[in-house]
Write a protein that holds these residues in place. Structure first.
Motif, short mmCIF file in Angstrom:
data_model
loop_
_atom_site.label_atom_id
_atom_site.label_comp_id
_atom_site.label_asym_id
_atom_site.label_seq_id
_atom_site.Cartn_x
_atom_site.Cartn_y
_atom_site.Cartn_z
N GLN A 180 18.70 6.75 -2.23
CA GLN A 180 18.33 5.26 -2.66
C GLN A 180 17.00 4.79 -2.68
O GLN A 180 15.92 5.51 -1.98
CB GLN A 180 19.03 4.41 -1.58
N LEU A 181 16.49 3.98 -3.49
CA LEU A 181 15.24 3.65 -3.75
C LEU A 181 14.94 2.19 -3.55
O LEU A 181 15.77 1.32 -4.08
CB LEU A 181 14.56 4.14 -5.13
N VAL A 182 14.19 1.73 -2.90
CA VAL A 182 14.02 0.29 -2.58
C VAL A 182 12.41 -0.08 -2.73
O VAL A 182 11.52 0.14 -2.29
CB VAL A 182 14.49 -0.13 -1.20
N GLU A 183 12.14 -0.97 -3.63
CA GLU A 183 10.93 -1.45 -4.30
C GLU A 183 10.67 -2.53 -3.18
O GLU A 183 11.42 -3.33 -2.95
CB GLU A 183 10.67 -1.74 -5.76
N SER A 184 9.48 -2.87 -3.01
CA SER A 184 8.84 -3.86 -2.43
C SER A 184 7.38 -4.43 -2.84
O SER A 184 6.75 -3.10 -3.21
CB SER A 184 8.76 -3.88 -0.86
N GLY A 185 6.86 -5.27 -2.61
CA GLY A 185 5.23 -5.61 -2.76
C GLY A 185 5.11 -6.52 -4.06
O GLY A 185 3.94 -6.82 -4.28
N LEU A 192 -2.09 -5.96 -6.72
CA LEU A 192 -1.10 -5.88 -6.19
C LEU A 192 -0.73 -4.30 -5.73
O LEU A 192 -1.18 -3.67 -6.53
CB LEU A 192 0.27 -6.42 -6.70
N ARG A 193 0.18 -4.14 -4.52
CA ARG A 193 0.47 -2.70 -4.54
C ARG A 193 1.98 -2.76 -4.17
O ARG A 193 2.71 -3.37 -3.31
CB ARG A 193 -0.19 -2.01 -3.00
N LEU A 194 2.64 -1.92 -4.93
CA LEU A 194 4.19 -1.98 -4.95
C LEU A 194 4.42 -0.38 -4.28
O LEU A 194 3.88 0.46 -4.19
CB LEU A 194 4.77 -1.81 -6.24
N SER A 195 5.50 -0.74 -3.34
CA SER A 195 6.08 0.43 -2.61
C SER A 195 7.45 0.76 -3.13
O SER A 195 8.16 -0.11 -3.51
CB SER A 195 5.83 0.01 -0.91
N CYS A 196 7.89 2.09 -3.00
CA CYS A 196 9.09 2.59 -3.17
C CYS A 196 9.43 3.31 -2.15
O CYS A 196 9.02 4.43 -2.08
CB CYS A 196 9.21 3.29 -4.65
N SER A 197 10.31 2.92 -1.21
CA SER A 197 10.91 3.73 -0.17
C SER A 197 12.10 4.38 -0.58
O SER A 197 13.09 3.82 -1.09
CB SER A 197 11.17 2.92 1.06
N CYS A 198 11.96 5.78 -0.36
CA CYS A 198 13.18 6.60 -0.76
C CYS A 198 13.85 7.03 0.44
O CYS A 198 13.26 7.51 1.59
CB CYS A 198 12.60 7.96 -1.43
N SER A 199 15.36 7.07 0.41
CA SER A 199 16.21 7.66 1.57
C SER A 199 17.12 8.50 0.86
O SER A 199 17.54 8.70 -0.37
CB SER A 199 16.74 6.63 2.41
N GLY A 200 17.71 9.65 1.52
CA GLY A 200 18.57 10.48 1.01
C GLY A 200 18.10 11.70 0.63
O GLY A 200 18.72 12.81 0.49
N ARG A 201 16.91 11.91 0.14
CA ARG A 201 16.28 13.08 -0.27
C ARG A 201 14.62 12.83 -0.13
O ARG A 201 14.07 11.75 -0.36
CB ARG A 201 16.58 13.43 -1.63
N THR A 202 13.90 13.92 -0.25
CA THR A 202 12.36 13.76 0.04
C THR A 202 12.04 13.77 -1.58
O THR A 202 12.44 14.16 -2.73
CB THR A 202 11.73 15.15 0.58
N ILE A 203 11.01 12.77 -1.49
CA ILE A 203 10.26 12.48 -2.79
C ILE A 203 9.70 13.50 -3.56
O ILE A 203 9.47 13.46 -4.71
CB ILE A 203 9.44 11.08 -2.73
#
Length: 121
Positions: A3-8, A18-29
């Motif tokens: 799962q990938l979730v963007e923010s920022g 601006l700085r965008l972030s993408c948090s990853c779960s389920g596997r290492t990036i």
């Protein structure tokens, strides 16, 4: 399941950052090529930047080269897109993706839902 979730995202004046972030779960990036794409109203989704699995290769679209920087924090399993000198034409929904190659949308297996970036003139 990855799962990938963007923010920022947000509203910023031309010339701002601006700085965008993408948090990853389920596997290492580091298991994937991590990419950022964007889609403006009425346009196709386009490649912005990517980061290789090793982190030592980072291609950029010509339109953002020198202004945007992709990076990652392995400890946080998060990918970032630092956007400087923003222009109104950078206005779009920005998507994070995980895949196996840099440029083609079809080479990315997983996508976030996107975050809106609006640059006012």
């Amino acid at each position: 399941q990855v799962q990938l979730v963007e923010s920022g995202g947000g509203l910023v004046q031309a010339g701002g950052s601006l700085r965008l972030s993408c948090s990853c779960s389920g596997r290492t990036i580091s298991s994937y090529v991590m990419g950022w794409f964007r889609q403006a109203p009425g346009k196709e989704r386009e490649f912005v930047a990517a980061l290789s699995r090793s982190g030592d290769t980072a291609p950029y679209a010509d339109s953002v080269k020198g202004r945007f920087t992709i990076s990652r924090d392995n400890a946080k399993n998060t990918v970032y897109l630092q956007m400087n000198s923003l222009k109104p034409e950078d206005t779009a929904v920005y998507y994070c993706a995980a895949g196996v190659d840099y440029y083609a949308r079809s080479s990315y297996y997983y996508w976030g839902l996107g975050t809106q970036v609006t640059v006012s003139s």
